[in-house]
Scaffold this active site. Structure first.
Site, short mmCIF file in Angstrom:
data_model
loop_
_atom_site.label_atom_id
_atom_site.label_comp_id
_atom_site.label_asym_id
_atom_site.label_seq_id
_atom_site.Cartn_x
_atom_site.Cartn_y
_atom_site.Cartn_z
N ARG A 261 2.66 -4.34 -5.95
CA ARG A 261 2.80 -3.78 -7.08
C ARG A 261 2.79 -4.98 -8.13
NH1 ARG A 261 8.31 0.23 -6.75
NH2 ARG A 261 7.46 1.35 -5.00
N ARG A 276 11.85 -8.53 -6.71
CA ARG A 276 10.80 -7.78 -7.49
C ARG A 276 9.68 -8.62 -7.49
NH1 ARG A 276 11.29 -4.01 -11.46
NH2 ARG A 276 13.64 -4.48 -11.87
N GLU A 348 19.55 -1.06 -7.24
CA GLU A 348 18.89 0.04 -6.55
C GLU A 348 18.07 -0.30 -5.32
OE1 GLU A 348 15.26 1.85 -5.55
OE2 GLU A 348 15.08 0.78 -7.57
N SER A 351 15.37 5.33 -3.83
CA SER A 351 15.35 6.47 -4.99
C SER A 351 14.91 7.78 -4.08
CB SER A 351 14.28 6.06 -6.06
OG SER A 351 14.88 5.39 -6.80
N ARG A 388 15.17 -5.64 0.19
CA ARG A 388 16.16 -5.57 -0.63
C ARG A 388 17.70 -5.46 0.27
NH1 ARG A 388 15.91 -3.01 -6.83
NH2 ARG A 388 14.11 -4.54 -7.27
#
Length: 425
Positions: A261, A276, A348, A351, A388
């Site tokens: 990403r 990130r 987070e 999801s 994570r």
């Protein structure tokens, strides 16, 4: 993609949903395109009927050896007009399709209305927040001191927002991937998939990444291929343009992929460490279900993701995302947020979403029920984001001497190792 009939028949419902999502969509313009396209189609149908009549008149005149010049001239005029209207109809249809691709999914009635993440609803928590009798460190300090994370070397190789895992760090990443895949395949009845990590534009569009999120992905222009931003993308498209057997549903897939990403627009936020990065590993959960089963299957999928955190002994909470924080394709999403002592907050880590028939319409995935094909519902969730999870293990299992206790569930995957310790000088 939303059903155009929903926009026609319930425009106020769609307007309210878009308002709650803070979505900037000119619904009136979309509906006008739809009206124009239908008017053009109707006119073409009438002209084709005239064309058929003229064709029959020409045939009858020729059979009776009569002059058919007037009918032939009419036929030519009709053909030219039909061709012109067909071209206009295609243009309007393409513009309508482009606009429909930019409209997000409709939130489920149980999703709390809100403007952003501050309006998310807490559902439950699990595990106690650990207490330390020493000054704690974050995962960056711990990883660098142990020699298992090297951000400086990664920057030399690739630039900012990458990490080089070394030794026990690389083993921990691999152990987590295998542990997650084994749990989901052996205990949760998912079929393991290893998909390509490069996909076509059509595949990206089918899952909802294109055209809206093109700037957040990595594109190879020469071949028009995209590095996968998540395994959700290829998994959605496995059954693109297929009609599935009702008896085969639900279909459950799990896949490991690296994810790529660009994180466009997020610079300055979480730029340190593993939170990130441009490249990270993730194990994905994916389901194709009948519409009437999808909400129960969402609860099960969420529970499967939670089970990984529970087996690793990592404290977390579950929140329902508000309309203002909901992802583009999702009708409802549960976020799993793991406790990170180094940040003194929950972050987070998964999801879990029900996308209803939104992706299925884009990718044309149906199943046959009562002889009439219907769109399936698609669900996805991280089971889990591996990087994570590494952060959470390093920070929650850190010891006073800087070593890391390995969660018991992972020790067999780590060759029986109980701790990660700094190498001897």
């Amino acid at each position: 993609m939303l059903d155009i009939k929903l926009l026609r028949e319930s425009p106020d419902l769609v307007r309210e949903a878009l308002k709650n999502r803070n979505a900037d969509v000119d619904l009136d313009a979309v509906l006008q395109l739809d009206t124009t396209r239908r008017q053009l189609l109707h006119e073409v149908e009438q002209l084709r009927a005239q064309q058929n009549r003229a064709s029959q008149e020409i045939a009858d005149a020729k059979k009776a050896k009569q002059d058919a010049a007037d009918q032939i001239a009419e036929m030519r005029a009709l053909s030219a007009r039909i061709k012109e209207l067909d071209e206009r109809c295609k243009g309007v249809g393409a513009e309508l399709e482009a606009q429909l691709l930019l409209i997000p999914n409709i939130p489920h009635e149980t999703v709390p209305a809100g403007t952003d993440e501050s309006d998310n609803r807490l559902e439950r928590t699990w595990g106690g927040i650990p207490e330390f009798d020493f000054e704690i460190k974050d995962h960056i300090e711990l990883g660098e001191a142990l020699g298992i994370l090297n951000f400086e070397c990664a920057a030399k190789l690739s630039g900012a927002r990458f990490c080089l895992f070394r030794g026990a760090g690389a083993r921990l990443e691999r152990a987590l991937i295998n542990f997650m895949l084994d749990t989901h395949t052996e205990e949760h009845d998912y079929v393991e998939i290893l998909p390509p990590f490069l996909v076509s534009s059509e595949t990206m569009q089918g899952s909802g990444q294109l055209p809206k999120f093109a700037s957040e992905a990595f594109h190879i222009a020469e071949s028009d291929l995209w590095l996968v931003p998540t395994a959700e993308v290829p998994l959605t498209n496995i059954h693109r343009d297929e009609i599935l057997a009702e008896a085969d549903l639900p279909l459950r897939y799990t896949a490991y992929t690296p994810c790529f990403r660009s994180e466009a627009g997020s610079y300055g936020k979480d730029v340190r460490g593993l939170l990130r990065n441009h490249q990270f590993d993730k194990v994905e959960l994916y389901k194709f279900t009948k519409p009437e089963d999808s909400w129960e299957e969402l609860e099960k999928l969420t529970g499967h993701a939670e089970s990984i955190l529970q087996r690793l002994g990592l404290p977390y909470r579950v929140v329902t995302l508000s309309t203002g924080d909901l992802g583009f394709s999702a009708a409802k999403t549960y976020d799993l947020e793991v406790w990170l002592p180094g940040q003194n907050t929950y972050r987070e880590i998964s999801s879990c979403s029900n996308c209803t028939d939104f992706q299925a319409r884009r990718a044309n995935i149906r199943y046959r029920a009562d002889k009439k094909p219907q769109f399936v519902h698609t669900l996805n969730g991280s089971g889990l984001a591996v990087g994570r999870t590494v952060i959470a293990i390093l920070e929650n299992y850190q010891q006073a001497d800087g070593s890391i206790e390995i969660p018991p569930a992972l020790r067999s995957y780590m060759g029986g190792r109980v701790k990660i310790e700094a190498p001897d000088d």
